[in-house]
Design a protein around this motif. Structure first.
Motif, PDB file in Angstrom:
ATOM      1  N   TYR A 196       1.012  -1.424   0.379  1.00  0.00           N
ATOM      2  CA  TYR A 196      -0.093  -0.237   0.644  1.00  0.00           C
ATOM      3  C   TYR A 196       0.782   1.574   0.291  1.00  0.00           C
ATOM      4  CZ  TYR A 196      -3.348   3.376   2.257  1.00  0.00           C
ATOM      5  OH  TYR A 196      -4.305   4.334   1.853  1.00  0.00           O
ATOM      6  N   GLY A 197       0.657   2.334  -0.536  1.00  0.00           N
ATOM      7  CA  GLY A 197       0.957   3.400  -0.366  1.00  0.00           C
ATOM      8  C   GLY A 197       1.726   4.215  -1.621  1.00  0.00           C
ATOM      9  N   ASP A 198       2.985   5.025  -1.939  1.00  0.00           N
ATOM     10  CA  ASP A 198       2.929   5.692  -3.075  1.00  0.00           C
ATOM     11  C   ASP A 198       4.010   4.392  -3.882  1.00  0.00           C
ATOM     12  OD1 ASP A 198       2.441   8.190  -2.507  1.00  0.00           O
ATOM     13  OD2 ASP A 198       4.634   8.266  -1.702  1.00  0.00           O
ATOM     14  N   GLY A 199       3.573   4.688  -5.144  1.00  0.00           N
ATOM     15  CA  GLY A 199       3.601   3.552  -6.737  1.00  0.00           C
ATOM     16  C   GLY A 199       3.494   2.631  -6.263  1.00  0.00           C
ATOM     17  N   GLY A 200       2.248   2.106  -5.768  1.00  0.00           N
ATOM     18  CA  GLY A 200       0.580   0.739  -6.165  1.00  0.00           C
ATOM     19  C   GLY A 200       0.637   0.870  -7.618  1.00  0.00           C
ATOM     20  N   ALA A 201       0.467   1.899  -8.044  1.00  0.00           N
ATOM     21  CA  ALA A 201      -0.279   1.846  -9.443  1.00  0.00           C
ATOM     22  C   ALA A 201       0.975   1.178 -10.587  1.00  0.00           C
ATOM     23  CB  ALA A 201      -0.530   3.753 -10.104  1.00  0.00           C
ATOM     24  N   GLU A 202       2.155   1.733 -10.056  1.00  0.00           N
ATOM     25  CA  GLU A 202       3.387   0.881 -10.700  1.00  0.00           C
ATOM     26  C   GLU A 202       2.710  -0.408 -10.587  1.00  0.00           C
ATOM     27  OE1 GLU A 202       3.380   4.066  -9.340  1.00  0.00           O
ATOM     28  OE2 GLU A 202       3.432   5.353 -11.385  1.00  0.00           O
ATOM     29  N   ARG A 203       3.075  -0.897  -9.208  1.00  0.00           N
ATOM     30  CA  ARG A 203       3.229  -2.313  -8.986  1.00  0.00           C
ATOM     31  C   ARG A 203       1.862  -3.239  -9.162  1.00  0.00           C
ATOM     32  NH1 ARG A 203       5.139   1.006  -4.464  1.00  0.00           N
ATOM     33  NH2 ARG A 203       3.025   1.070  -2.920  1.00  0.00           N
ATOM     34  N   ILE A 204       1.198  -2.410  -9.139  1.00  0.00           N
ATOM     35  CA  ILE A 204      -0.598  -3.079  -9.695  1.00  0.00           C
ATOM     36  C   ILE A 204      -0.012  -4.044 -11.583  1.00  0.00           C
ATOM     37  CG2 ILE A 204      -2.959  -2.820  -9.884  1.00  0.00           C
ATOM     38  CD1 ILE A 204      -3.484  -1.154  -6.927  1.00  0.00           C
ATOM     39  N   ARG A 205       0.104  -2.767 -11.759  1.00  0.00           N
ATOM     40  CA  ARG A 205       0.497  -2.401 -13.291  1.00  0.00           C
ATOM     41  C   ARG A 205       1.661  -3.641 -13.528  1.00  0.00           C
ATOM     42  NH1 ARG A 205      -2.604  -1.576 -18.103  1.00  0.00           N
ATOM     43  NH2 ARG A 205      -3.486   1.079 -17.819  1.00  0.00           N
ATOM     44  N   ALA A 206       2.240  -3.665 -12.600  1.00  0.00           N
ATOM     45  CA  ALA A 206       3.629  -5.482 -13.018  1.00  0.00           C
ATOM     46  C   ALA A 206       3.064  -6.672 -13.153  1.00  0.00           C
ATOM     47  CB  ALA A 206       4.415  -4.716 -11.954  1.00  0.00           C
ATOM     48  N   LEU A 207       2.027  -5.989 -12.050  1.00  0.00           N
ATOM     49  CA  LEU A 207       1.316  -7.683 -11.921  1.00  0.00           C
ATOM     50  C   LEU A 207       0.260  -7.749 -12.589  1.00  0.00           C
ATOM     51  CD1 LEU A 207       0.672  -8.005  -7.711  1.00  0.00           C
ATOM     52  CD2 LEU A 207       2.463  -9.542  -9.549  1.00  0.00           C
ATOM     53  N   ALA A 208      -0.621  -6.397 -13.696  1.00  0.00           N
ATOM     54  CA  ALA A 208      -1.701  -7.395 -14.915  1.00  0.00           C
ATOM     55  C   ALA A 208      -0.884  -5.415 -15.328  1.00  0.00           C
ATOM     56  CB  ALA A 208      -2.888  -6.289 -13.689  1.00  0.00           C
ATOM     57  N   PRO A 209      -0.121  -5.933 -16.829  1.00  0.00           N
ATOM     58  CA  PRO A 209       0.264  -4.612 -17.402  1.00  0.00           C
ATOM     59  C   PRO A 209      -0.782  -4.341 -18.932  1.00  0.00           C
ATOM     60  CG  PRO A 209       2.049  -6.918 -17.722  1.00  0.00           C
ATOM     61  CD  PRO A 209       0.376  -7.734 -16.403  1.00  0.00           C
ATOM     62  N   ALA A 210      -1.494  -5.647 -18.554  1.00  0.00           N
ATOM     63  CA  ALA A 210      -3.179  -4.601 -19.503  1.00  0.00           C
ATOM     64  C   ALA A 210      -3.917  -4.205 -18.862  1.00  0.00           C
ATOM     65  CB  ALA A 210      -3.720  -6.076 -20.001  1.00  0.00           C
ATOM     66  N   GLY A 211      -3.820  -3.709 -17.708  1.00  0.00           N
ATOM     67  CA  GLY A 211      -5.149  -3.372 -16.595  1.00  0.00           C
ATOM     68  C   GLY A 211      -5.804  -4.176 -16.163  1.00  0.00           C
ATOM     69  N   VAL A 212      -6.443  -3.765 -14.919  1.00  0.00           N
ATOM     70  CA  VAL A 212      -7.691  -4.766 -14.661  1.00  0.00           C
ATOM     71  C   VAL A 212      -8.726  -4.491 -14.522  1.00  0.00           C
ATOM     72  CG1 VAL A 212      -6.105  -4.754 -11.841  1.00  0.00           C
ATOM     73  CG2 VAL A 212      -7.553  -3.346 -12.432  1.00  0.00           C
TER      74      VAL A 212
END
Length: 306
Positions: A196-212
């Protein structure tokens, strides 16, 4: 009966009292429940602070609490679906904030009551109704199902941990945000943890590059991250941030519904849903429970045991 009450709004616990109050009146279509456990939710101390006063009428003295698990000890007229001795649970919110569940007894509309699953302890059942039904309604409104990649913000909390399990049961891939100390817990629930926190979007994108495809926000203040990770035509909802409506999202407010709560009970009986109880409190310790809830750092549910 003994109960927790307050007779004025306060931003702290200064107006909370514990003492004797009259037993509840039992009206038509209601069941009287001896409270064995009652979940604590953020809405309880927000009501105490008067934050919801523009939305809901409070009649003092107020007995706080909207969750209950316990035994039926009385029946009003026209309640054939229950019998004295039944073990039940309910999301017991009423139209007026007055006669809640942090007490030894509470009267609840029969249509809001479900049978307690044997798979859950009293404490787990007491912590399930509001949090579980909030998670359930959020995923219902988002139409989460097989093929979805769902992000849950606040995935280790009372609502979020239940949303993870319901999402997995519906066939979705679940990514959950939480502090790193809760990541093993999320893995046990079936989620892929993200810090959780700063950089969360990048960490989520690393798991789901095409988006959620879906985002369930149980924290608030996450709209920038949501817009950064959501795939085209993705859906998102929040229980804590009206800002999402400006970006095509949904704001969730759950209604009492015994039939929907029964669905959660059935998941629990199948072993597909459990409730993590972080800590229990007596009636005299409700102020401590509110402080723990206000901290926002609890894994699972806080529960009052009269």
């Amino acid at each position: 009966m003994r109960a927790v009450t307050y007779d004025a709004f306060a931003s702290d616990n200064s107006t909370l009292q514990v003492g004797e109050v009259p037993d509840p009146r039992l009206g038509p279509g209601e069941v009287l429940i001896r409270v064995r456990a009652a979940g604590v939710n953020p809405v309880d101390w927000k009501l105490l602070a008067g934050y919801l006063d523009p939305l809901m009428l409070s009649v003092f003295p107020v007995i706080p609490g909207w969750d209950v698990a316990g035994e039926v000890v009385g029946l009003g007229p026209d309640t054939p679906e229950f019998a004295v001795g039944d073990e039940v649970m309910a999301y017991a919110r009423k139209h007026v904030v007055h006669a809640g569940t942090f007490a030894e007894l509470v009267a609840v509309s029969a249509e809001h009551v479900a049978r307690k699953p044997a798979a859950l302890s009293w404490e787990q059942a007491g912590g399930l109704p509001l949090a579980g039904m909030t998670a359930q309604r959020t995923l219902d409104r988002l139409s989460v199902g097989p093929g979805d990649t769902l992000v849950v913000y606040g995935a280790a909390g009372g609502v979020g941990s239940l949303a993870v399990q319901i999402g997995r049961e519906r066939g979705a891939r679940v990514i959950g945000t939480a502090s790193e100390r809760n990541h093993d817990f999320l893995r046990e629930l079936g989620a892929e943890p993200v810090a959780y926190g700063d950089g969360g979007a990048e960490r989520i994108r690393a798991l789901a590059p095409a988006g959620v495809t879906a985002v369930a926000d149980f924290v608030g203040g996450q709209i920038d991250t949501t817009l950064a990770v959501l795939a085209e035509h993705g859906r998102h909802a929040s229980i804590a941030d009206a800002e999402v409506e400006k970006h095509g999202g949904l704001v969730i407010w759950v209604r009492p519904d015994g039939a929907k709560l029964t669905e959660l009970a059935e998941l629990a009986e199948r072993g597909a849903l459990t409730v993590q109880v972080a800590r229990t409190f007596t009636l005299d310790e409700v102020g401590d429970a509110f402080d723990a809830s206000r901290s926002g750092r609890t894994r699972g549910k806080l529960v009052v045991v009269p």
